[in-house]
Scaffold this motif. Sequence first.
Motif, mmCIF file in Angstrom:
data_model
loop_
_atom_site.group_PDB
_atom_site.id
_atom_site.type_symbol
_atom_site.label_atom_id
_atom_site.label_comp_id
_atom_site.label_asym_id
_atom_site.label_seq_id
_atom_site.Cartn_x
_atom_site.Cartn_y
_atom_site.Cartn_z
ATOM 1 N N ARG A 1 115.847 14.874 26.347
ATOM 2 C CA ARG A 1 117.201 14.475 26.931
ATOM 3 C C ARG A 1 117.335 14.946 28.284
ATOM 4 N N VAL A 2 118.478 14.466 29.067
ATOM 5 C CA VAL A 2 118.788 14.912 30.191
ATOM 6 C C VAL A 2 119.605 16.111 30.302
ATOM 7 N N VAL A 3 118.887 17.317 30.999
ATOM 8 C CA VAL A 3 119.840 18.578 30.829
ATOM 9 C C VAL A 3 120.106 18.938 32.434
ATOM 10 N N LYS B 1 110.424 22.473 25.982
ATOM 11 C CA LYS B 1 111.076 22.770 27.355
ATOM 12 C C LYS B 1 112.516 23.423 27.304
ATOM 13 N N LEU B 2 113.371 22.476 26.640
ATOM 14 C CA LEU B 2 114.843 23.114 26.254
ATOM 15 C C LEU B 2 114.878 24.375 25.583
ATOM 16 N N ALA B 3 113.954 24.610 24.683
ATOM 17 C CA ALA B 3 113.830 25.885 23.934
ATOM 18 C C ALA B 3 113.400 27.023 24.929
ATOM 19 N N GLU B 4 112.702 26.704 25.900
ATOM 20 C CA GLU B 4 112.074 27.566 26.804
ATOM 21 C C GLU B 4 112.994 28.027 27.561
ATOM 22 N N ILE B 5 114.042 26.920 28.005
ATOM 23 C CA ILE B 5 115.020 27.380 28.877
ATOM 24 C C ILE B 5 116.146 28.363 28.128
ATOM 25 N N VAL B 6 116.471 27.972 27.079
ATOM 26 C CA VAL B 6 117.335 28.896 26.272
ATOM 27 C C VAL B 6 116.829 30.211 25.876
ATOM 28 N N GLU B 7 115.398 30.255 25.674
ATOM 29 C CA GLU B 7 114.923 31.503 25.307
ATOM 30 C C GLU B 7 114.445 32.370 26.656
ATOM 31 N N GLY C 1 131.570 20.554 29.394
ATOM 32 C CA GLY C 1 130.464 19.357 29.155
ATOM 33 C C GLY C 1 129.865 19.298 27.813
ATOM 34 N N ASP C 2 129.081 18.308 27.687
ATOM 35 C CA ASP C 2 128.463 18.227 26.451
ATOM 36 C C ASP C 2 127.360 19.110 26.218
ATOM 37 N N VAL C 3 127.314 19.744 24.967
ATOM 38 C CA VAL C 3 126.341 20.617 24.446
ATOM 39 C C VAL C 3 125.445 20.112 23.410
ATOM 40 N N LYS D 1 122.851 24.404 24.751
ATOM 41 C CA LYS D 1 122.529 24.298 26.174
ATOM 42 C C LYS D 1 123.454 23.254 26.582
ATOM 43 N N CYS D 2 124.477 23.453 27.643
ATOM 44 C CA CYS D 2 125.407 22.525 28.098
ATOM 45 C C CYS D 2 124.316 21.442 28.797
ATOM 46 N N GLN D 3 124.569 20.245 28.820
ATOM 47 C CA GLN D 3 123.904 19.397 29.829
ATOM 48 C C GLN D 3 124.204 19.384 31.195
ATOM 49 N N ASP D 4 125.598 20.059 31.383
ATOM 50 C CA ASP D 4 126.050 19.941 32.881
ATOM 51 C C ASP D 4 125.918 21.154 33.867
ATOM 52 N N CYS D 5 125.899 22.305 32.953
ATOM 53 C CA CYS D 5 125.876 23.679 33.840
ATOM 54 C C CYS D 5 125.034 24.599 33.100
ATOM 55 N N ASP D 6 125.057 25.910 33.656
ATOM 56 C CA ASP D 6 123.896 27.096 33.224
ATOM 57 C C ASP D 6 124.269 27.545 31.965
ATOM 58 N N TRP D 7 125.343 27.174 31.265
ATOM 59 C CA TRP D 7 125.949 27.792 29.791
ATOM 60 C C TRP D 7 124.699 27.556 28.781
#
Length: 75
Positions: free
Chosen positions: A5-7, A16-22, A44-46, A63-69
């Motif tokens: 997905r695009v984040v 990679k998304l899990a590593e960003i959150v973790e 934005g979309d989560v 994880k928000c697809q548009d910002c750092d949240w």
Amino acid sequence: MAENRVVQGRMVTPKKLAEIVEDGDVMEAENIEDADRECPDCGGDVVKVTYMPSVTELVTGYKCQDCDWKEREEA
């Protein structure tokens, strides 16, 4: 097969998304899914991903697809 997905303008894999959150390495991650919620910061979309940061933990990361949240929820 894992769906990428695009984040924040970058294509990411579930791991990679899990590593960003973790903020670190994870052992395993399931597919990325729409979370059906809006980002509390920018509206934005989560997306969400369920992953294992260790052998004994199961976490759902948001994880928000548009910002750092981002947010993690232990199962």
